[in-house]
Design a protein around this motif. Structure first.
Motif, short mmCIF file in Angstrom:
data_model
loop_
_atom_site.label_atom_id
_atom_site.label_comp_id
_atom_site.label_asym_id
_atom_site.label_seq_id
_atom_site.Cartn_x
_atom_site.Cartn_y
_atom_site.Cartn_z
N ARG A 284 -27.64 9.56 -2.97
CA ARG A 284 -26.78 9.16 -4.22
C ARG A 284 -27.88 8.73 -5.25
O ARG A 284 -28.69 8.19 -5.02
N LEU A 285 -27.41 8.96 -6.62
CA LEU A 285 -28.39 8.69 -7.52
C LEU A 285 -27.81 8.07 -8.89
O LEU A 285 -26.56 8.47 -9.22
N VAL A 286 -28.37 7.44 -9.58
CA VAL A 286 -27.82 6.84 -10.83
C VAL A 286 -28.97 6.83 -11.82
O VAL A 286 -30.07 6.55 -11.64
N PHE A 287 -28.60 7.31 -13.07
CA PHE A 287 -29.52 7.43 -14.26
C PHE A 287 -28.96 6.74 -15.03
O PHE A 287 -27.86 7.14 -15.67
N PHE A 288 -29.71 5.72 -15.71
CA PHE A 288 -29.33 4.93 -16.93
C PHE A 288 -30.19 5.01 -18.10
O PHE A 288 -31.34 4.96 -18.06
N LEU A 289 -29.63 5.41 -18.97
CA LEU A 289 -30.15 5.88 -20.31
C LEU A 289 -31.55 6.54 -20.18
O LEU A 289 -32.45 6.30 -20.65
N PRO A 290 -31.05 7.93 -19.71
CA PRO A 290 -32.37 8.70 -19.78
C PRO A 290 -32.99 9.11 -21.19
O PRO A 290 -32.05 9.30 -22.03
N ALA A 291 -34.33 8.89 -21.10
CA ALA A 291 -34.97 8.98 -22.55
C ALA A 291 -35.38 10.41 -22.63
O ALA A 291 -35.65 10.79 -23.95
N ALA A 292 -35.68 11.04 -21.95
CA ALA A 292 -36.18 12.59 -21.91
C ALA A 292 -36.01 13.49 -20.86
O ALA A 292 -35.86 12.93 -19.62
N LEU A 293 -35.80 14.57 -20.99
CA LEU A 293 -35.49 15.62 -20.02
C LEU A 293 -36.70 16.71 -19.87
O LEU A 293 -37.58 16.69 -19.39
N ASP A 294 -36.20 17.73 -21.01
CA ASP A 294 -36.98 18.97 -21.01
C ASP A 294 -37.48 18.95 -22.69
O ASP A 294 -38.12 19.97 -23.15
N ARG A 295 -37.51 18.01 -23.22
CA ARG A 295 -38.03 17.94 -24.67
C ARG A 295 -38.61 16.41 -24.78
O ARG A 295 -38.07 15.31 -24.33
N PRO A 296 -39.67 16.25 -25.52
CA PRO A 296 -40.35 14.89 -25.74
C PRO A 296 -39.44 14.03 -26.41
O PRO A 296 -38.65 14.30 -27.15
N ARG A 297 -39.89 12.68 -26.20
CA ARG A 297 -39.15 11.46 -26.90
C ARG A 297 -39.25 11.74 -28.40
O ARG A 297 -40.47 12.14 -28.63
N ASP A 298 -38.47 10.94 -29.06
CA ASP A 298 -38.61 11.06 -30.55
C ASP A 298 -39.58 10.19 -31.03
O ASP A 298 -40.04 9.31 -30.35
N THR A 299 -39.97 10.11 -32.47
CA THR A 299 -41.18 9.43 -32.90
C THR A 299 -40.87 7.85 -33.07
O THR A 299 -41.75 7.29 -32.90
N SER A 300 -39.49 7.34 -32.82
CA SER A 300 -39.35 6.02 -32.85
C SER A 300 -39.90 5.34 -31.43
O SER A 300 -40.26 3.96 -31.52
N ALA A 301 -39.76 6.01 -30.54
CA ALA A 301 -40.24 5.28 -29.21
C ALA A 301 -41.88 5.50 -29.26
O ALA A 301 -42.32 4.58 -28.87
N ARG A 302 -42.70 6.52 -29.83
CA ARG A 302 -43.86 6.32 -30.16
C ARG A 302 -44.50 5.13 -30.94
O ARG A 302 -45.45 4.23 -30.56
N GLN A 303 -43.71 4.83 -31.81
CA GLN A 303 -44.06 3.63 -32.77
C GLN A 303 -43.75 2.31 -32.12
O GLN A 303 -44.65 1.56 -32.31
N TRP A 304 -42.76 2.21 -31.25
CA TRP A 304 -42.60 1.08 -30.71
C TRP A 304 -43.45 0.86 -29.61
O TRP A 304 -44.01 -0.54 -29.48
#
Length: 295
Positions: A145-165
């Motif tokens: 069994r699997l639980v995924f909570f607030l996945p941030a990226a899958l097959d595209r990079p995360r956005d710039t807000s995460a980089r700055q943070w």
């Protein structure tokens, strides 16, 4: 709402004007943290681990970027059986091997802890969800069994807000300035929580960990990567999965949760209507995760 500031007021709670409750208020954590251990892995990276509970099934919990065991434990509060928490490389007391690192490296960390602990179920939050996806491409039948909570990226990079943070957080941690770290960490809290005793307790805990253990600079390189080349690689995962997303969270776009649920053959998607669900929807979140895993 009055603005956030650090350090907290002497009484541990927010300053209020006029008459109000006179009972003592505190922002200190209620209980001391349990003692963790360092475990050796087959790929040569020692990882910090905490095991709580007893019996079967065993569930491994993978944390988010710049977080750790303490911030992951609330998700497991009503989950039965043995619960295994750990810190990815570059976090907490875990080793910091030479970089750069990839999601495959994180997947190896997660797989090693799960194998050493005999875990048959898995929970991944944010970065941990990405590592879990990468592991499942290699071993689609590894978990029941699997639980995924607030996945941030899958097959595209995360956005710039995460980089700055993350850049701001790394600079603040490196400086050793508690006020600077608190300014960055406070953005993880919903505005209504930032100047409350619960908010102060969370900040103290996060600052204690980050200023004591540091944070590896090589983590920044993960934000330019994706866990998968193509989400369709998850088509062989037949285990029941619960994917949890929310609207309005820039660092965890709801579209990623929707794409992940669509890629997993046996997934159920639940989307909350506002961010900060660990604070605003704690009881529902606790019940939703435990009901799914306690089968």
């Amino acid at each position: 709402m009055r603005g956030f500031r650090w350090p907290p007021p002497p009484d541990g709670g927010p300053r209020t004007w006029g008459p109000g409750p006179g009972a003592p208020r505190t922002g200190r954590p209620a209980l001391p943290e349990p003692e963790t251990e360092l475990v050796a892995t087959p790929h040569g990276v020692r990882l910090e681990r905490l095991v709580t509970g007893t019996g079967e099934p065993g569930t491994v919990f993978a944390h988010g970027l710049a977080n750790g065991i303490a911030t992951t434990r609330p998700f497991a509060s009503a989950v039965t059986g043995r619960k295994v928490f750990f810190q990815f490389r570059g976090h907490g007391r875990s080793d910091t091997p030479p970089g750069p690192w990839s999601y495959l490296d994180l997947a190896r960390d997660l797989r090693a802890v799960a194998d050493l602990s005999g875990a048959t179920r898995a929970f991944g939050a944010s970065l941990g969800a990405g590592a879990l996806c990468r592991l499942l491409v290699e071993s689609p039948e590894r978990f029941e069994r699997l639980v995924f909570f607030l996945p941030a990226a899958l097959d595209r990079p995360r956005d710039t807000s995460a980089r700055q943070w993350l850049a701001d957080l790394l600079v603040a941690v490196e400086s050793g300035d508690a006020s600077a770290v608190a300014d960055v960490v406070s953005t993880e809290l919903p505005p209504a929580v930032r100047n409350t005793p619960a908010g102060w307790a969370f900040l103290r805990q996060r600052l204690d960990h980050l200023l004591r253990d540091g944070l590896a600079a090589d983590l920044a390189g993960l934000l330019d990567q994706t866990p998968l080349r193509d989400a369709s690689a998850l088509c062989a995962v037949t285990a029941p999965a619960l994917v949890i997303g929310c609207v309005g969270d820039d660092r965890h776009p709801v579209e990623v949760a929707e794409a992940l649920a669509a890629a997993l053959p046996a997934a159920t998607l639940h989307v909350y209507d506002r961010p900060g669900v660990l604070w605003t929807e704690r009881a529902d979140l606790r019940d939703r995760i435990s009901t799914f895993l306690n089968v």
